[in-house]
Design an enzyme around this catalytic site. Sequence first.
Site, PDB file in Angstrom:
ATOM      1  CD  GLU A  82      -1.387  -0.380   3.623  1.00 45.13           C
ATOM      2  OE1 GLU A  82      -2.214   0.524   3.751  1.00 45.13           O
ATOM      3  OE2 GLU A  82      -1.361  -1.378   4.359  1.00 45.13           O
ATOM      4  CB  CYS A 114      -2.416  -4.451   6.286  1.00 41.05           C
ATOM      5  SG  CYS A 114      -1.919  -2.811   6.828  1.00 41.05           S
ATOM      6  CB  SER A 207      -8.675   1.535  12.035  1.00 40.36           C
ATOM      7  OG  SER A 207      -7.725   1.682  13.057  1.00 40.36           O
ATOM      8  CG  HIS A 245      -2.640  -6.658  10.378  1.00 42.42           C
ATOM      9  ND1 HIS A 245      -1.460  -6.323   9.778  1.00 42.42           N
ATOM     10  CD2 HIS A 245      -3.339  -5.485  10.520  1.00 42.42           C
ATOM     11  CE1 HIS A 245      -1.437  -5.018   9.549  1.00 42.42           C
ATOM     12  NE2 HIS A 245      -2.566  -4.492   9.992  1.00 42.42           N
ATOM     13  CE  LYS A 254      -6.677  -2.023  21.729  1.00 44.57           C
ATOM     14  NZ  LYS A 254      -7.391  -1.591  22.913  1.00 44.57           N
TER      15      LYS A 254
HETATM   16  N1  COA Z   1       0.411   3.762  30.490  1.00 39.39           N
HETATM   17  C1  COA Z   1      -0.052   2.622  29.901  1.00 39.39           C
HETATM   18  N2  COA Z   1      -1.013   2.624  28.944  1.00 39.39           N
HETATM   19  C2  COA Z   1      -1.502   3.813  28.540  1.00 39.39           C
HETATM   20  C3  COA Z   1      -1.062   5.032  29.103  1.00 39.39           C
HETATM   21  C4  COA Z   1      -0.056   4.973  30.114  1.00 39.39           C
HETATM   22  N3  COA Z   1       0.412   6.075  30.681  1.00 39.39           N
HETATM   23  N4  COA Z   1      -1.749   6.018  28.491  1.00 39.39           N
HETATM   24  C5  COA Z   1      -2.576   5.459  27.590  1.00 39.39           C
HETATM   25  N5  COA Z   1      -2.428   4.122  27.621  1.00 39.39           N
HETATM   26  C6  COA Z   1      -3.107   3.130  26.793  1.00 39.39           C
HETATM   27  C7  COA Z   1      -4.574   3.388  26.585  1.00 39.39           C
HETATM   28  O1  COA Z   1      -5.352   2.933  27.683  1.00 39.39           O
HETATM   29  C8  COA Z   1      -4.821   2.592  25.317  1.00 39.39           C
HETATM   30  O2  COA Z   1      -4.910   1.213  25.615  1.00 39.39           O
HETATM   31  P1  COA Z   1      -6.313   0.431  25.324  1.00 39.39           P
HETATM   32  O3  COA Z   1      -6.588   0.613  23.854  1.00 39.39           O
HETATM   33  O4  COA Z   1      -5.995  -0.983  25.674  1.00 39.39           O
HETATM   34  O5  COA Z   1      -7.333   1.090  26.184  1.00 39.39           O
HETATM   35  C9  COA Z   1      -3.520   2.761  24.538  1.00 39.39           C
HETATM   36  O6  COA Z   1      -2.544   3.206  25.497  1.00 39.39           O
HETATM   37  C10 COA Z   1      -3.614   3.778  23.419  1.00 39.39           C
HETATM   38  O7  COA Z   1      -4.166   4.936  23.937  1.00 39.39           O
HETATM   39  P2  COA Z   1      -5.183   5.822  23.075  1.00 39.39           P
HETATM   40  O8  COA Z   1      -5.593   6.978  23.916  1.00 39.39           O
HETATM   41  O9  COA Z   1      -6.246   4.970  22.490  1.00 39.39           O
HETATM   42  O10 COA Z   1      -4.163   6.303  21.939  1.00 39.39           O
HETATM   43  P3  COA Z   1      -4.395   7.267  20.734  1.00 39.39           P
HETATM   44  O11 COA Z   1      -5.745   7.884  20.754  1.00 39.39           O
HETATM   45  O12 COA Z   1      -3.230   8.205  20.743  1.00 39.39           O
HETATM   46  O13 COA Z   1      -4.321   6.352  19.416  1.00 39.39           O
HETATM   47  C11 COA Z   1      -4.158   4.518  17.888  1.00 39.39           C
HETATM   48  C12 COA Z   1      -3.934   4.993  19.358  1.00 39.39           C
HETATM   49  C13 COA Z   1      -3.735   3.077  17.783  1.00 39.39           C
HETATM   50  C14 COA Z   1      -5.635   4.639  17.541  1.00 39.39           C
HETATM   51  C15 COA Z   1      -3.298   5.413  16.965  1.00 39.39           C
HETATM   52  O14 COA Z   1      -1.935   5.189  17.241  1.00 39.39           O
HETATM   53  C16 COA Z   1      -3.555   5.175  15.496  1.00 39.39           C
HETATM   54  O15 COA Z   1      -4.440   5.778  14.908  1.00 39.39           O
HETATM   55  N6  COA Z   1      -2.755   4.284  14.844  1.00 39.39           N
HETATM   56  C17 COA Z   1      -2.888   3.987  13.427  1.00 39.39           C
HETATM   57  C18 COA Z   1      -4.106   3.121  13.092  1.00 39.39           C
HETATM   58  C19 COA Z   1      -3.956   1.695  13.447  1.00 39.39           C
HETATM   59  O16 COA Z   1      -2.872   1.213  13.662  1.00 39.39           O
HETATM   60  N7  COA Z   1      -5.103   0.993  13.496  1.00 39.39           N
HETATM   61  C20 COA Z   1      -5.135  -0.405  13.848  1.00 39.39           C
HETATM   62  C21 COA Z   1      -6.070  -1.238  13.044  1.00 39.39           C
HETATM   63  S1  COA Z   1      -5.470  -1.561  11.426  1.00 39.39           S
END
Ligand code: COA
Length: 405
Positions: A82, A114, A207, A245, A254
């Site tokens: 991609e 992916c 996502s 993945h 998860k």
């Molecule tokens: N200590 C430990 N864990 C912590 C923390 C800390 N101090 N602060 C936050 N976290 C955890 C949150 O609880 C969360 O865990 P959970 O999902 O099990 O609840 C995790 O860290 C991520 O926090 P979140 O607030 O959801 O992060 P974010 O809003 O910054 O975004 C993604 C996370 C993955 C959505 C972002 O990185 C993203 O968009 N990535 C690209 C898309 C992707 O990879 N999608 C996957 C499907 S293909």
Amino acid sequence: MRKVGIESLGFATAKNHITIEDLAIARGVNPEKYVIGLGQKEMAIATPCEDTVTMAAQAGLCALQNADIDPTSIDLLIVGTETGIDHSKPVASYVHELLGLSTNCRAIETKHACYGATGGLQFAIDRALSGRSRGKKSLIIASDIARYGIGTAGEPTQGAGAIAIIVSDEPRLVIIETGAEGIYSNQVMDFWRPLYRKEAVVDGHFSIQCYLDAIEGSYKNWQQSLVKSENKQLALTDIAACLYHIPFGKMANKAHMKHLDLIGINDKNVANEDYTLRVAPYLEFCSRVGNVYTGSLFLSLYNLMVDASKSFEGKSISMFSYGSGCMAEYFLATIPQNALKLPDFRPILDSRTQVDINEYERLLIANTNADQNDRVFKPEDWGVAENPFIFLGVNDHKRQYIKLP
Ligand code: COA
């Protein structure tokens, strides 16, 4: 039924990396969020001289060498990516030349985020099963650079790498089970990259939900298909490891919780123990390279084959591939007796150059803008003069590659 599957694997990544802790500190985020919350350790960062083609060629060469396979035995090359480099000319066309493959070889590109390389793998499996390959082999390569951009929520989930898979009717590494199929496809806007952008547009939390829905859809489809084709059910105890993945390590957790829920295991302690046993040991390579998009499921497989192939002989593993947009597949694979031993990739990961966040930002911008016309790079300026395949830039609208002897 004839056994077909994977005869060899090869992996390649970028020369530089950052630690995820350095990134968190630079962004004013508690490092535990990235390390524990997302499950990442390091992130590979490509220079302008490293692109989808150079990493794909390097991984392809590695797969051929790991099983001592003659390149002339390949008659199908599919690159799933991609991170395309041209609207018309496929990455496979350059890789075909760089690897010295036969002129009597199909060379194409597949795309569905992916999932692209998994689609290629399944087409190659069907080809091997059909007998049409007549002793020839297929080379399927997943190659990507994950770019979300500086300061975005996706920034800690970037990465770069390629994994090459040789498919044949001599599955010395992994037999792909073809008795049942678990397919799921649904048009959703969770992640995409419009033609005018280098970085993905992503609705990150949506996502994750789409990914989990896709596990449910594909697993249920697979179960129905198994009952229909073999009139049986499979228990979790029949599966020695579960590979997913992995856009970031925590996603595998998860995913496994959802998988267990579908199997009927709801007890949190049992589920956590199961994750520690069947999933966590195979996340290390991904956590050190970052998201390699199409290749991440197969990087986890590479990790398993390096660390545990002997103890897995004769056992089945489940594999789940997800491509945003979305397309997903759940399937089973079995490790054969006397499986081919792959070289450990850790020495290569250890030998990469660690850069600081200023240099990371310079590299990210330079790599993102690398393919503008009439801009030529000197590999020594970027520390990659000894790479086996190098992208030199675009001259007269033509991408320039060199291959070291
Ligand atoms: N200590 C430990 N864990 C912590 C923390 C800390 N101090 N602060 C936050 N976290 C955890 C949150 O609880 C969360 O865990 P959970 O999902 O099990 O609840 C995790 O860290 C991520 O926090 P979140 O607030 O959801 O992060 P974010 O809003 O910054 O975004 C993604 C996370 C993955 C959505 C972002 O990185 C993203 O968009 N990535 C690209 C898309 C992707 O990879 N999608 C996957 C499907 S293909």
